[in-house]
Design a protein around this motif. Structure first.
Motif, PDB file in Angstrom:
ATOM      1  N   ASP A 132      -4.052   1.313   6.412  1.00  0.00           N
ATOM      2  CA  ASP A 132      -4.360   0.570   7.895  1.00  0.00           C
ATOM      3  C   ASP A 132      -3.201  -0.356   7.689  1.00  0.00           C
ATOM      4  OD1 ASP A 132      -5.783  -0.991   6.375  1.00  0.00           O
ATOM      5  OD2 ASP A 132      -7.489  -0.807   7.793  1.00  0.00           O
ATOM      6  N   GLY A 133      -2.684  -1.155   6.512  1.00  0.00           N
ATOM      7  CA  GLY A 133      -1.743  -2.202   6.545  1.00  0.00           C
ATOM      8  C   GLY A 133      -1.421  -2.495   5.007  1.00  0.00           C
ATOM      9  N   ARG A 158      -4.683  -3.653  -2.161  1.00  0.00           N
ATOM     10  CA  ARG A 158      -5.710  -3.907  -3.056  1.00  0.00           C
ATOM     11  C   ARG A 158      -5.991  -2.511  -3.790  1.00  0.00           C
ATOM     12  NH1 ARG A 158      -9.346  -6.431   1.774  1.00  0.00           N
ATOM     13  NH2 ARG A 158      -9.300  -8.810   0.822  1.00  0.00           N
ATOM     14  N   ASP A 159      -5.643  -1.679  -3.161  1.00  0.00           N
ATOM     15  CA  ASP A 159      -5.643   0.038  -3.981  1.00  0.00           C
ATOM     16  C   ASP A 159      -4.511  -0.229  -5.115  1.00  0.00           C
ATOM     17  OD1 ASP A 159      -6.527   2.320  -4.457  1.00  0.00           O
ATOM     18  OD2 ASP A 159      -4.894   3.215  -3.004  1.00  0.00           O
ATOM     19  N   ALA A 179      -5.451 -10.863 -11.452  1.00  0.00           N
ATOM     20  CA  ALA A 179      -5.157 -10.778 -10.109  1.00  0.00           C
ATOM     21  C   ALA A 179      -3.857 -11.689  -9.796  1.00  0.00           C
ATOM     22  CB  ALA A 179      -6.194 -10.907  -8.964  1.00  0.00           C
ATOM     23  N   PRO A 180      -2.817 -11.300  -9.080  1.00  0.00           N
ATOM     24  CA  PRO A 180      -1.445 -11.961  -9.032  1.00  0.00           C
ATOM     25  C   PRO A 180      -1.942 -13.154  -7.939  1.00  0.00           C
ATOM     26  CG  PRO A 180      -1.041  -9.613  -8.396  1.00  0.00           C
ATOM     27  CD  PRO A 180      -2.597  -9.694  -8.616  1.00  0.00           C
ATOM     28  N   ARG A 181      -1.337 -14.221  -8.061  1.00  0.00           N
ATOM     29  CA  ARG A 181      -1.398 -15.356  -6.970  1.00  0.00           C
ATOM     30  C   ARG A 181      -0.066 -15.678  -6.327  1.00  0.00           C
ATOM     31  NH1 ARG A 181      -5.770 -14.685  -7.082  1.00  0.00           N
ATOM     32  NH2 ARG A 181      -7.587 -15.896  -8.113  1.00  0.00           N
ATOM     33  N   ARG A 210      -1.739 -13.390   3.425  1.00  0.00           N
ATOM     34  CA  ARG A 210      -1.885 -14.521   2.031  1.00  0.00           C
ATOM     35  C   ARG A 210      -3.425 -14.778   1.873  1.00  0.00           C
ATOM     36  NH1 ARG A 210       0.752 -19.739   0.603  1.00  0.00           N
ATOM     37  NH2 ARG A 210       2.596 -19.203   1.868  1.00  0.00           N
ATOM     38  N   GLU A 211      -4.214 -15.121   2.832  1.00  0.00           N
ATOM     39  CA  GLU A 211      -5.651 -15.421   2.724  1.00  0.00           C
ATOM     40  C   GLU A 211      -6.090 -14.029   2.150  1.00  0.00           C
ATOM     41  OE1 GLU A 211      -6.669 -16.969   6.447  1.00  0.00           O
ATOM     42  OE2 GLU A 211      -5.761 -18.827   6.036  1.00  0.00           O
ATOM     43  N   ALA A 212      -6.093 -12.892   2.573  1.00  0.00           N
ATOM     44  CA  ALA A 212      -6.992 -11.882   2.206  1.00  0.00           C
ATOM     45  C   ALA A 212      -6.549 -11.582   0.691  1.00  0.00           C
ATOM     46  CB  ALA A 212      -6.489 -10.788   3.009  1.00  0.00           C
ATOM     47  N   LEU A 213      -5.539 -11.773   0.226  1.00  0.00           N
ATOM     48  CA  LEU A 213      -5.049 -11.775  -1.215  1.00  0.00           C
ATOM     49  C   LEU A 213      -5.155 -12.778  -2.164  1.00  0.00           C
ATOM     50  CD1 LEU A 213      -2.156  -9.382  -0.660  1.00  0.00           C
ATOM     51  CD2 LEU A 213      -4.458  -8.547  -0.985  1.00  0.00           C
ATOM     52  N   GLY A 214      -5.546 -13.915  -1.670  1.00  0.00           N
ATOM     53  CA  GLY A 214      -5.600 -15.187  -2.335  1.00  0.00           C
ATOM     54  C   GLY A 214      -4.525 -15.747  -2.949  1.00  0.00           C
TER      55      GLY A 214
END
Ligand SMILES: Nc1ncnc2c1ncn2[C@@H]1O[C@H](COP(=O)(O)OP(=O)(O)OP(=O)(O)O)[C@@H](O)[C@H]1O
Length: 322
Positions: free
Chosen positions: A39-40, A46-47, A59-61, A91-95
């Motif tokens: 959906d975006g 994430r997948d 996890a990438p920053r 940005r926020e969802a992926l930290g």
């Protein structure tokens, strides 16, 4: 353990995602995911990160993503699929602590300096001026035109709207083609002719001008038919390349691209065998008093499949790119 950075080149159909060691440009763990399945960008990323194990302490920053649409606003709406998002939300969802969003053709341009010699096919040898601009021009879904300039500290991208300049015919056939298209569309830009749909439209125009019934319905079919000896398809393909030569030469003059011309995008690597047979180079160089200038510019086809990812990796820590 060093956290990798995330890079992406996201078109209308596929999201090409990869990891890169911060400071390097060689992508690894490259995967291409169909945009239609997500959906975006957040769910696709994430997948992807789960698939390649880049989660938790890995996890990438930092991330740089290239999208095939305008990207200057906070809200990005993709042109050829249903994705729409705000940069802050991603940005926020992926930290992420560093997040850059660039246009996909800007990524192509910034990737070109990192393409290795074995992924370039020479069309004209010429002599590259190392401190001059390079022109990057690529027919695909549209016609991308950009420059990349060797600044003192970093590569400087020069995005342009050069695909939208006016088509200028140089012979009687092209006068007839212009008349044909003008009746339908009014003003004709070079992108109207020099893209996948443009190749098909050129074929249909040739059929109409020659009074031949159209037999093919996709650009790939036209290319294939030209290879099997269909005369109209062959004329179309040779004309497409001749017009690309005119337009590339004009853009090289405008940009002062003595650093070289790089033909990229998905179509040109499929037409490599046709280039020597076509009048591409003749048209590229035929610039009146400036013919010696264009005749000495190196021209190469970029066959590297991941140029956009190289460019996203370059852009991540390039201070010329916001
Ligand atoms: N064999 C072929 N000959 C000519 N044109 C082709 C051929 N195969 C595909 N095309 C055309 O190439 C265009 C796609 O170009 P390209 O592969 O550069 O995609 P793109 O613009 O980068 O988009 P995305 O990033 O979504 O993949 C389409 O218009 C398609 O019809």
């Amino acid at each position: 353990m060093t956290r990798p950075a995330l890079i992406g080149d996201i078109g209308g159909t596929n999201a090409r995602l990869a990891l890169v060691t911060p400071g390097a440009v060689d992508p690894h763990d490259i995967q291409s995911l169909p945009c239609a399945d997500y959906d975006g960008p957040v769910s696709a990323i994430r997948d992807y990160l789960t698939r390649v194990g880049a989660i938790g302490a890995r996890a990438p920053r930092e991330a740089c993503l290239a999208f095939a649409c305008p990207v200057h606003g906070e809200r990005v709406v993709m042109t050829n699929n249903h994705w729409a998002f705000t940069k802050t939300a991603v940005r926020e969802a992926l930290g992420l602590t560093l997040f850059k969003v660039i246009n996909d053709f800007m990524a192509q341009a910034l990737g070109v300096p990192h393409v290795t010699a074995d992924q370039l096919v020479t069309v004209q040898a010429g002599e590259a001026a190392p401190h001059a601009a390079r022109l990057v021009i690529g027919p695909g879904t549209g016609l991308g035109v950009a420059g990349v300039f060797p600044g003192r500290h970093a590569w400087i991208p020069l995005p342009t709207e050069g695909g939208h300049v006016t088509f200028a015919p140089t012979d009687e056939r092209e006068q007839n083609l212009l008349r044909h298209f003008r009746n339908r569309y009014g003003r004709i830009s070079v992108e109207r002719l020099l893209c996948g749909q443009g190749l098909l439209d050129l074929y249909l125009a040739h059929c109409s001008l020659k009074g031949a019934p159209p037999r093919y319905a996709t650009p790939a079919e036209v290319t294939e038919a030209a290879g099997s000896g269909d005369g109209v398809a062959r004329d179309t393909l040779l004309r497409f390349l001749k017009i690309l030569g005119d337009v590339s030469g004009d853009a090289a003059l405008t940009l002062g691209a003595r650093g070289g011309v790089y033909l990229c995008g998905g179509i040109l690597p499929r037409l490599l065998d046709w280039l020597p047979e076509s009048r591409f180079l003749e048209a590229f160089a035929a610039k009146g008093r400036m013919s010696a200038y264009t005749g000495n510019i190196p021209v190469q086809v970029v066959t590297a499949p991941w140029t956009g990812l190289l460019g996203a990796a370059e852009a991540l820590h390039n201070e010329e790119v916001e």
